[in-house]
Design a protein around this motif. Structure first.
Motif, PDB file in Angstrom:
ATOM      1  N   VAL A  50       0.836  -1.198   0.000  1.00 17.87           N
ATOM      2  CA  VAL A  50       0.000   0.000   0.000  1.00 17.87           C
ATOM      3  C   VAL A  50       0.876   1.255   0.000  1.00 17.87           C
ATOM      4  O   VAL A  50       0.584   2.242  -0.696  1.00 17.87           O
ATOM      5  CB  VAL A  50      -0.947  -0.016   1.212  1.00 17.87           C
ATOM      6  CG1 VAL A  50      -1.682   1.313   1.351  1.00 17.87           C
ATOM      7  CG2 VAL A  50      -1.940  -1.155   1.095  1.00 17.87           C
ATOM      8  N   LYS A  51       1.961   1.234   0.761  1.00 17.53           N
ATOM      9  CA  LYS A  51       2.863   2.388   0.797  1.00 17.53           C
ATOM     10  C   LYS A  51       3.479   2.648  -0.572  1.00 17.53           C
ATOM     11  O   LYS A  51       3.544   3.792  -1.041  1.00 17.53           O
ATOM     12  CB  LYS A  51       3.953   2.129   1.837  1.00 17.53           C
ATOM     13  CG  LYS A  51       4.933   3.267   2.000  1.00 17.53           C
ATOM     14  CD  LYS A  51       6.013   2.902   3.019  1.00 17.53           C
ATOM     15  CE  LYS A  51       7.041   4.014   3.149  1.00 17.53           C
ATOM     16  NZ  LYS A  51       8.132   3.657   4.087  1.00 17.53           N
ATOM     17  N   ALA A  52       3.932   1.582  -1.258  1.00 18.13           N
ATOM     18  CA  ALA A  52       4.521   1.743  -2.583  1.00 18.13           C
ATOM     19  C   ALA A  52       3.479   2.199  -3.606  1.00 18.13           C
ATOM     20  O   ALA A  52       3.774   3.017  -4.484  1.00 18.13           O
ATOM     21  CB  ALA A  52       5.168   0.432  -3.023  1.00 18.13           C
ATOM     22  N   GLN A  53       2.252   1.656  -3.499  1.00 16.76           N
ATOM     23  CA  GLN A  53       1.204   2.040  -4.429  1.00 16.76           C
ATOM     24  C   GLN A  53       0.839   3.519  -4.283  1.00 16.76           C
ATOM     25  O   GLN A  53       0.664   4.228  -5.270  1.00 16.76           O
ATOM     26  CB  GLN A  53      -0.027   1.164  -4.201  1.00 16.76           C
ATOM     27  CG  GLN A  53      -1.216   1.475  -5.097  1.00 16.76           C
ATOM     28  CD  GLN A  53      -0.932   1.182  -6.557  1.00 16.76           C
ATOM     29  OE1 GLN A  53      -0.037   0.392  -6.869  1.00 16.76           O
ATOM     30  NE2 GLN A  53      -1.658   1.836  -7.450  1.00 16.76           N
ATOM     31  N   ARG A  54       0.736   3.988  -3.071  1.00 19.95           N
ATOM     32  CA  ARG A  54       0.413   5.398  -2.846  1.00 19.95           C
ATOM     33  C   ARG A  54       1.533   6.305  -3.358  1.00 19.95           C
ATOM     34  O   ARG A  54       1.274   7.378  -3.915  1.00 19.95           O
ATOM     35  CB  ARG A  54       0.175   5.647  -1.355  1.00 19.95           C
ATOM     36  CG  ARG A  54      -1.147   5.071  -0.840  1.00 19.95           C
ATOM     37  CD  ARG A  54      -1.234   5.231   0.682  1.00 19.95           C
ATOM     38  NE  ARG A  54      -1.198   6.639   1.071  1.00 19.95           N
ATOM     39  CZ  ARG A  54      -2.266   7.414   1.207  1.00 19.95           C
ATOM     40  NH1 ARG A  54      -3.475   6.919   0.952  1.00 19.95           N
ATOM     41  NH2 ARG A  54      -2.157   8.679   1.579  1.00 19.95           N
ATOM     42  N   ALA A  55       2.786   5.885  -3.157  1.00 17.47           N
ATOM     43  CA  ALA A  55       3.895   6.690  -3.660  1.00 17.47           C
ATOM     44  C   ALA A  55       3.895   6.753  -5.187  1.00 17.47           C
ATOM     45  O   ALA A  55       4.169   7.800  -5.794  1.00 17.47           O
ATOM     46  CB  ALA A  55       5.219   6.121  -3.160  1.00 17.47           C
ATOM     47  N   ALA A  56       3.563   5.621  -5.841  1.00 16.29           N
ATOM     48  CA  ALA A  56       3.512   5.607  -7.301  1.00 16.29           C
ATOM     49  C   ALA A  56       2.375   6.477  -7.818  1.00 16.29           C
ATOM     50  O   ALA A  56       2.537   7.219  -8.803  1.00 16.29           O
ATOM     51  CB  ALA A  56       3.350   4.165  -7.788  1.00 16.29           C
ATOM     52  N   GLU A  57       1.212   6.394  -7.176  1.00 17.40           N
ATOM     53  CA  GLU A  57       0.086   7.215  -7.605  1.00 17.40           C
ATOM     54  C   GLU A  57       0.364   8.702  -7.411  1.00 17.40           C
ATOM     55  O   GLU A  57      -0.001   9.534  -8.253  1.00 17.40           O
ATOM     56  CB  GLU A  57      -1.168   6.805  -6.834  1.00 17.40           C
ATOM     57  CG  GLU A  57      -1.661   5.404  -7.176  1.00 17.40           C
ATOM     58  CD  GLU A  57      -2.812   4.969  -6.278  1.00 17.40           C
ATOM     59  OE1 GLU A  57      -3.130   5.735  -5.336  1.00 17.40           O
ATOM     60  OE2 GLU A  57      -3.389   3.884  -6.504  1.00 17.40           O
ATOM     61  N   ALA A  58       1.019   9.039  -6.295  1.00 22.38           N
ATOM     62  CA  ALA A  58       1.344  10.452  -6.061  1.00 22.38           C
ATOM     63  C   ALA A  58       2.339  10.975  -7.086  1.00 22.38           C
ATOM     64  O   ALA A  58       2.305  12.155  -7.465  1.00 22.38           O
ATOM     65  CB  ALA A  58       1.903  10.616  -4.649  1.00 22.38           C
ATOM     66  N   ASP A  66      -7.863  10.785  -3.831  1.00 25.77           N
ATOM     67  CA  ASP A  66      -8.086   9.666  -4.748  1.00 25.77           C
ATOM     68  C   ASP A  66      -7.033   8.572  -4.617  1.00 25.77           C
ATOM     69  O   ASP A  66      -7.069   7.589  -5.380  1.00 25.77           O
ATOM     70  CB  ASP A  66      -8.094  10.185  -6.186  1.00 25.77           C
ATOM     71  CG  ASP A  66      -9.214  11.185  -6.429  1.00 25.77           C
ATOM     72  OD1 ASP A  66     -10.257  11.060  -5.750  1.00 25.77           O
ATOM     73  OD2 ASP A  66      -9.038  12.084  -7.286  1.00 25.77           O
ATOM     74  N   LEU A  67      -6.095   8.727  -3.705  1.00 27.16           N
ATOM     75  CA  LEU A  67      -5.068   7.703  -3.528  1.00 27.16           C
ATOM     76  C   LEU A  67      -5.656   6.441  -2.917  1.00 27.16           C
ATOM     77  O   LEU A  67      -6.744   6.440  -2.324  1.00 27.16           O
ATOM     78  CB  LEU A  67      -3.944   8.235  -2.639  1.00 27.16           C
ATOM     79  CG  LEU A  67      -3.104   9.389  -3.181  1.00 27.16           C
ATOM     80  CD1 LEU A  67      -2.074   9.805  -2.142  1.00 27.16           C
ATOM     81  CD2 LEU A  67      -2.421   9.009  -4.492  1.00 27.16           C
ATOM     82  N   THR A  68      -4.928   5.340  -3.073  1.00 27.67           N
ATOM     83  CA  THR A  68      -5.336   4.079  -2.455  1.00 27.67           C
ATOM     84  C   THR A  68      -5.459   4.250  -0.949  1.00 27.67           C
ATOM     85  O   THR A  68      -4.572   4.840  -0.325  1.00 27.67           O
ATOM     86  CB  THR A  68      -4.302   2.978  -2.776  1.00 27.67           C
ATOM     87  OG1 THR A  68      -4.213   2.824  -4.197  1.00 27.67           O
ATOM     88  CG2 THR A  68      -4.697   1.663  -2.132  1.00 27.67           C
TER      89      THR A  68
END
Length: 472
Positions: A50-58, A66-68
């Motif tokens: 989840v931390k990596a996904q949020r960083a990629a989306e940002a 709208d982030l995970t």
């Protein structure tokens, strides 16, 4: 998790017993401890994802709203998520106790909380890194807080949730009698494996009566204790407590066992840099090394327990030094001997044992030159190398063993501070932990004027470390 606070007059204590489980029970113990490791690793991977996904989306410019959704790492959040996914992540979850999974989640919540506190400056000491996954053959443990947790009246068995009745290698009489008398209440039980042996540690709230046992009469009012390397401790009475040096004694056997283990086929191939299946002989060699380390730790702990219990029972006031062991082990010539002696154990054990037996613990200031000061005329030497094992005073001509001289100086520190002790510390029913100094006449102004400059500087540095604790 909120820390348990015992009621007035009660203290939290641990009772640890070695277990003698059957083959079937060993399987159940490993299953529950493995469940704790599985829950820890799975939720850690989820938090990382989840931390990596949020960083990629940002990085792509996605708005914060709208982030995970973030995966909270408090224990209630982790437990809520685990209950939602456990049916398809771990379909075998019903075979283990729910407390086993809760153990892994609680450990992960504490690890992530400590990492965040260290990163934001709320936690002292070295900066903590991001938690790592737990290995399969690492330390196994699981904690039970609910369910059937008790010791049998036959004094030979313990009862744990989902594991049933397990025989103990030693008598559980001490704990069972306290529980039957109503002076003890079992809070939790933790099972763990050390070098192939299983142990059960009960966390117990105990109502203890402060006092000395009949077989331990008082032999003196004040004693100074100087922890060292050549001797485990040196008392101001002149007694030299021998140091068993268990690690040094086991070095030959340990070296032979480690060389044998290095020749076995392990789980990692150094030539291809890939993982592989470890041989049975490698596992047996690793067990041999682990047993030697466990023996070393047991001998060291037994030596300190015997010494600290005797000191707390026989003396009214005990004075020790506030050693900076983390800084001392940076000397590579003394690091092995220091870690083998574990001098910081002295203060930790006396911190609670003095409260049990009605004595008082004083911790001298870290910057007090106990070894450089003459115990006869109080003359301070400007330099004293570690190679000089005898203290020779050039003022009064006294010649004395260096460690005995330091212990006598520690004992002399409390002769003039009795009037300065706050509250119940004067009665000897607690442990006064804090820097102590002789108190000259003239009140606070006189004391300030009579101190050398290094004393005032040291007092300013340690002002925040003065703590008054009472172990009931």
């Amino acid at each position: 998790m909120k820390r348990y606070e015992p009621p007035a007059g009660w203290t939290v204590q641990a009772y640890k017993f070695a277990l003698d489980p059957t083959v079937t029970q060993v399987g159940g113990l490993r299953r529950n401890t493995g469940a704790a490791r599985f829950a820890y690793n799975h939720m850690l991977r989820r938090v990382c994802a989840v931390k990596a996904q949020r960083a990629a989306e940002a990085s792509y410019g996605v708005a914060e709203a709208d982030l995970t959704p973030w995966q909270g790492w408090s224990l209630p959040d982790l437990r809520r998520t685990w209950n939602e996914i456990k049916h398809w992540v771990a379909p075998w979850w019903a075979e283990c106790s729910k407390e086993a999974f809760n153990t892994g989640l609680a450990n992960l919540s504490a690890a992530l909380g400590n990492w965040h506190a260290s990163r934001t400056g709320a936690r002292k000491g070295r900066r903590m890194g991001w938690p790592r996954p737990k290995k399969k053959h690492a330390h196994r443990s699981a904690r039970f807080t609910t369910g059937a947790i008790r010791v049998d009246p036959d004094y030979r068995h313990v009862v744990l949730p989902r594991l049933g009745r397990i025989r103990a290698c030693e008598s559980t009489r001490k704990l069972a009698r306290r529980v039957q008398a109503g002076t003890a209440q079992i809070l939790s039980a933790t099972v763990s494996e050390t070098a192939g042996r299983w142990f059960c540690s009960f966390q117990v709230a105990v109502r203890r009566t402060v006092g000395r046992p009949a077989h331990a009469p008082r032999t003196g009012r004040v004693v100074g204790v100087d922890a060292g390397i050549k001797h485990l401790a040196v008392l101001s009475t002149g007694e030299l407590v021998p140091n068993p040096a268990p690690f040094k004694a086991a070095l030959k056997k340990l070296g032979k066992a480690q060389r044998r283990a290095s020749r076995r086929i392990g789980p990692f191939d150094p030539a291809t840099k890939r993982k592989r299946t470890a041989s049975n002989r490698w596992h047996r060699a690793q067990e041999r090394v682990a047993k030697l380390h466990a023996t070393v730790a047991a001998v060291r702990a037994d030596s300190w327990h015997q010494l600290t219990t005797r000191l707390a029972q026989q003396f009214d006031t005990i004075v020790v030094e506030n050693l900076h062991v983390a800084g001392m082990v940076r000397n590579r010539k003394l690091a092995r001997s220091l870690t083998d002696a574990a001098p910081a154990t002295l203060r930790r054990h006396l911190g609670y044992k003095t409260g049990w037996y009605g004595s008082t613990l004083h911790v001298a200031d870290r910057w007090y030159p106990s070894s450089k000061t003459c115990s006869g005329c109080q003359t301070v030497k400007p330099k004293l190398s570690l190679a000089e094992r005898t203290f020779d005073c050039t003022t009064c001509g006294m010649s004395l063993d260096r460690d005995v001289n330091a212990a006598r100086n520690l004992a002399a520190l409390v002769r003039h501070v009795d009037l300065e002790l706050p509250g119940d510390a004067k009665t000897g029913r607690g442990a006064y932990v804090g820097p102590v100094r002789p108190a000259p006449a003239g009140g606070a102004a006189g004391r300030e004027a009579s101190r050398p400059s290094w004393v005032n500087a040291a007092r300013q540095r340690t002002a925040t470390d003065r703590v008054l604790t009472f172990a009931r």
